[in-house]
Design a protein around this motif. Sequence first.
Motif, PDB file in Angstrom:
ATOM      1  N   ALA A 206       5.674 -11.392 -10.853  1.00  0.00           N
ATOM      2  CA  ALA A 206       5.174 -12.718 -11.205  1.00  0.00           C
ATOM      3  C   ALA A 206       5.347 -13.762 -10.105  1.00  0.00           C
ATOM      4  O   ALA A 206       5.186 -14.947 -10.349  1.00  0.00           O
ATOM      5  N   GLU A 207       5.672 -13.339  -8.865  1.00  0.00           N
ATOM      6  CA  GLU A 207       5.880 -14.299  -7.783  1.00  0.00           C
ATOM      7  C   GLU A 207       5.130 -13.974  -6.498  1.00  0.00           C
ATOM      8  O   GLU A 207       4.588 -14.869  -5.861  1.00  0.00           O
ATOM      9  N   LEU A 208       5.132 -12.696  -6.097  1.00  0.00           N
ATOM     10  CA  LEU A 208       4.675 -12.372  -4.751  1.00  0.00           C
ATOM     11  C   LEU A 208       4.152 -10.947  -4.675  1.00  0.00           C
ATOM     12  O   LEU A 208       4.763 -10.019  -5.218  1.00  0.00           O
ATOM     13  N   TYR A 209       3.032 -10.786  -3.971  1.00  0.00           N
ATOM     14  CA  TYR A 209       2.509  -9.474  -3.642  1.00  0.00           C
ATOM     15  C   TYR A 209       1.961  -9.569  -2.225  1.00  0.00           C
ATOM     16  O   TYR A 209       1.144 -10.451  -1.928  1.00  0.00           O
ATOM     17  N   ALA A 210       2.432  -8.715  -1.331  1.00  0.00           N
ATOM     18  CA  ALA A 210       2.010  -8.776   0.068  1.00  0.00           C
ATOM     19  C   ALA A 210       1.867  -7.371   0.628  1.00  0.00           C
ATOM     20  O   ALA A 210       2.583  -6.456   0.225  1.00  0.00           O
ATOM     21  N   TYR A 211       0.946  -7.223   1.578  1.00  0.00           N
ATOM     22  CA  TYR A 211       0.712  -5.934   2.213  1.00  0.00           C
ATOM     23  C   TYR A 211       0.181  -6.157   3.618  1.00  0.00           C
ATOM     24  O   TYR A 211      -0.320  -7.230   3.956  1.00  0.00           O
ATOM     25  N   ARG A 212       0.322  -5.124   4.441  1.00  0.00           N
ATOM     26  CA  ARG A 212      -0.242  -5.153   5.791  1.00  0.00           C
ATOM     27  C   ARG A 212      -1.264  -4.028   5.901  1.00  0.00           C
ATOM     28  O   ARG A 212      -1.186  -3.018   5.185  1.00  0.00           O
ATOM     29  N   VAL A 213      -2.183  -4.183   6.816  1.00  0.00           N
ATOM     30  CA  VAL A 213      -3.154  -3.133   7.098  1.00  0.00           C
ATOM     31  C   VAL A 213      -2.587  -2.247   8.204  1.00  0.00           C
ATOM     32  O   VAL A 213      -2.167  -2.740   9.247  1.00  0.00           O
ATOM     33  N   ASP A 214      -2.547  -0.952   7.930  1.00  0.00           N
ATOM     34  CA  ASP A 214      -2.068   0.025   8.910  1.00  0.00           C
ATOM     35  C   ASP A 214      -3.211   0.654   9.696  1.00  0.00           C
ATOM     36  O   ASP A 214      -3.066   0.954  10.877  1.00  0.00           O
ATOM     37  N   GLU A 215      -4.332   0.850   9.006  1.00  0.00           N
ATOM     38  CA  GLU A 215      -5.467   1.534   9.632  1.00  0.00           C
ATOM     39  C   GLU A 215      -6.754   0.943   9.068  1.00  0.00           C
ATOM     40  O   GLU A 215      -6.843   0.664   7.873  1.00  0.00           O
ATOM     41  N   THR A 216      -7.746   0.755   9.952  1.00  0.00           N
ATOM     42  CA  THR A 216      -9.035   0.219   9.519  1.00  0.00           C
ATOM     43  C   THR A 216     -10.146   0.688  10.443  1.00  0.00           C
ATOM     44  O   THR A 216      -9.887   1.097  11.578  1.00  0.00           O
ATOM     45  N   ASN A 217     -11.369   0.589   9.960  1.00  0.00           N
ATOM     46  CA  ASN A 217     -12.530   0.837  10.804  1.00  0.00           C
ATOM     47  C   ASN A 217     -13.152  -0.484  11.253  1.00  0.00           C
ATOM     48  O   ASN A 217     -14.153  -0.492  11.956  1.00  0.00           O
ATOM     49  N   ALA A 218     -12.572  -1.625  10.869  1.00  0.00           N
ATOM     50  CA  ALA A 218     -13.070  -2.933  11.285  1.00  0.00           C
ATOM     51  C   ALA A 218     -12.698  -3.185  12.748  1.00  0.00           C
ATOM     52  O   ALA A 218     -11.571  -2.928  13.156  1.00  0.00           O
ATOM     53  N   PRO A 219     -13.630  -3.714  13.521  1.00  0.00           N
ATOM     54  CA  PRO A 219     -13.348  -3.927  14.944  1.00  0.00           C
ATOM     55  C   PRO A 219     -12.534  -5.192  15.207  1.00  0.00           C
ATOM     56  O   PRO A 219     -12.510  -6.120  14.404  1.00  0.00           O
ATOM     57  N   GLY A 220     -11.846  -5.194  16.333  1.00  0.00           N
ATOM     58  CA  GLY A 220     -11.259  -6.406  16.860  1.00  0.00           C
ATOM     59  C   GLY A 220      -9.833  -6.722  16.488  1.00  0.00           C
ATOM     60  O   GLY A 220      -9.095  -7.242  17.296  1.00  0.00           O
ATOM     61  N   MET A 221      -9.436  -6.433  15.287  1.00  0.00           N
ATOM     62  CA  MET A 221      -8.097  -6.873  14.886  1.00  0.00           C
ATOM     63  C   MET A 221      -7.008  -5.973  15.451  1.00  0.00           C
ATOM     64  O   MET A 221      -7.194  -4.785  15.626  1.00  0.00           O
ATOM     65  N   ARG A 222      -5.861  -6.613  15.709  1.00  0.00           N
ATOM     66  CA  ARG A 222      -4.669  -5.888  16.159  1.00  0.00           C
ATOM     67  C   ARG A 222      -3.629  -5.784  15.055  1.00  0.00           C
ATOM     68  O   ARG A 222      -2.849  -4.836  15.023  1.00  0.00           O
ATOM     69  N   ALA A 223      -3.601  -6.811  14.181  1.00  0.00           N
ATOM     70  CA  ALA A 223      -2.648  -6.829  13.067  1.00  0.00           C
ATOM     71  C   ALA A 223      -3.247  -7.680  11.955  1.00  0.00           C
ATOM     72  O   ALA A 223      -3.939  -8.663  12.219  1.00  0.00           O
ATOM     73  N   LEU A 224      -2.958  -7.289  10.707  1.00  0.00           N
ATOM     74  CA  LEU A 224      -3.455  -8.030   9.553  1.00  0.00           C
ATOM     75  C   LEU A 224      -2.485  -7.846   8.399  1.00  0.00           C
ATOM     76  O   LEU A 224      -2.055  -6.724   8.110  1.00  0.00           O
ATOM     77  N   ALA A 225      -2.129  -8.956   7.765  1.00  0.00           N
ATOM     78  CA  ALA A 225      -1.313  -8.921   6.551  1.00  0.00           C
ATOM     79  C   ALA A 225      -1.857  -9.972   5.601  1.00  0.00           C
ATOM     80  O   ALA A 225      -2.421 -10.985   6.026  1.00  0.00           O
ATOM     81  N   GLU A 226      -1.685  -9.718   4.311  1.00  0.00           N
ATOM     82  CA  GLU A 226      -2.113 -10.664   3.285  1.00  0.00           C
ATOM     83  C   GLU A 226      -0.968 -10.871   2.315  1.00  0.00           C
ATOM     84  O   GLU A 226      -0.239  -9.935   1.995  1.00  0.00           O
ATOM     85  N   GLU A 227      -0.854 -12.108   1.854  1.00  0.00           N
ATOM     86  CA  GLU A 227       0.182 -12.457   0.886  1.00  0.00           C
ATOM     87  C   GLU A 227      -0.459 -13.210  -0.265  1.00  0.00           C
ATOM     88  O   GLU A 227      -1.246 -14.125  -0.058  1.00  0.00           O
ATOM     89  N   TRP A 228      -0.094 -12.814  -1.477  1.00  0.00           N
ATOM     90  CA  TRP A 228      -0.520 -13.488  -2.703  1.00  0.00           C
ATOM     91  C   TRP A 228       0.742 -14.074  -3.334  1.00  0.00           C
ATOM     92  O   TRP A 228       1.597 -13.332  -3.803  1.00  0.00           O
ATOM     93  N   ARG A 229       0.873 -15.385  -3.301  1.00  0.00           N
ATOM     94  CA  ARG A 229       2.050 -16.063  -3.855  1.00  0.00           C
ATOM     95  C   ARG A 229       1.633 -16.737  -5.160  1.00  0.00           C
ATOM     96  O   ARG A 229       0.621 -17.432  -5.216  1.00  0.00           O
ATOM     97  N   LEU A 230       2.415 -16.500  -6.210  1.00  0.00           N
ATOM     98  CA  LEU A 230       2.100 -16.991  -7.550  1.00  0.00           C
ATOM     99  C   LEU A 230       3.145 -17.995  -8.002  1.00  0.00           C
ATOM    100  O   LEU A 230       4.342 -17.719  -7.919  1.00  0.00           O
TER     101      LEU A 230
END
Length: 156
Positions: free
Chosen positions: A83-107
Amino acid sequence: MARRLRPVGIDFVETAPVRLVFTRDVAAPPEAVFRALAEDVPGWAQWFTAVTQARPLDDGARREVRLKGGTRFEETVLAAKEAELYAYRVDETNAPGMRALAEEWRLTPAGTGTRVRWTFAADGPAPFRLVLKAARAGLGRSFRGAMAGLDRHIAA
């Protein structure tokens, strides 16, 4: 072709070169929003129109997500606090350009509902960062639509 991204921790959400933050209130309580985000991973395709498929991996420690247009992500869950936080990082993708990506959902509670704050944190070369900043309006529309869809999904 899938590419491995730089593994980042939860602190990356605050320190990334590009941080796009969006906030929206939804009618559902934080517990229900958390369940939809963290526990019903396949359900994402029902309320987030950009997502065509999502599935948990390794008993929920990882996820695989596919978006419209063919973009794929393999992700590691960084935090899941009821009920407070959900976060993840991307380890592998087919999208070009990015070096690192993480998303956070704060409630956070907002009356009888929930204030949802989504942080999209990324790194990549300068052209990627510029394109991502230019895409802010589109990501914001996608987030607002997803929150409306989440409200409908939870209410059903």
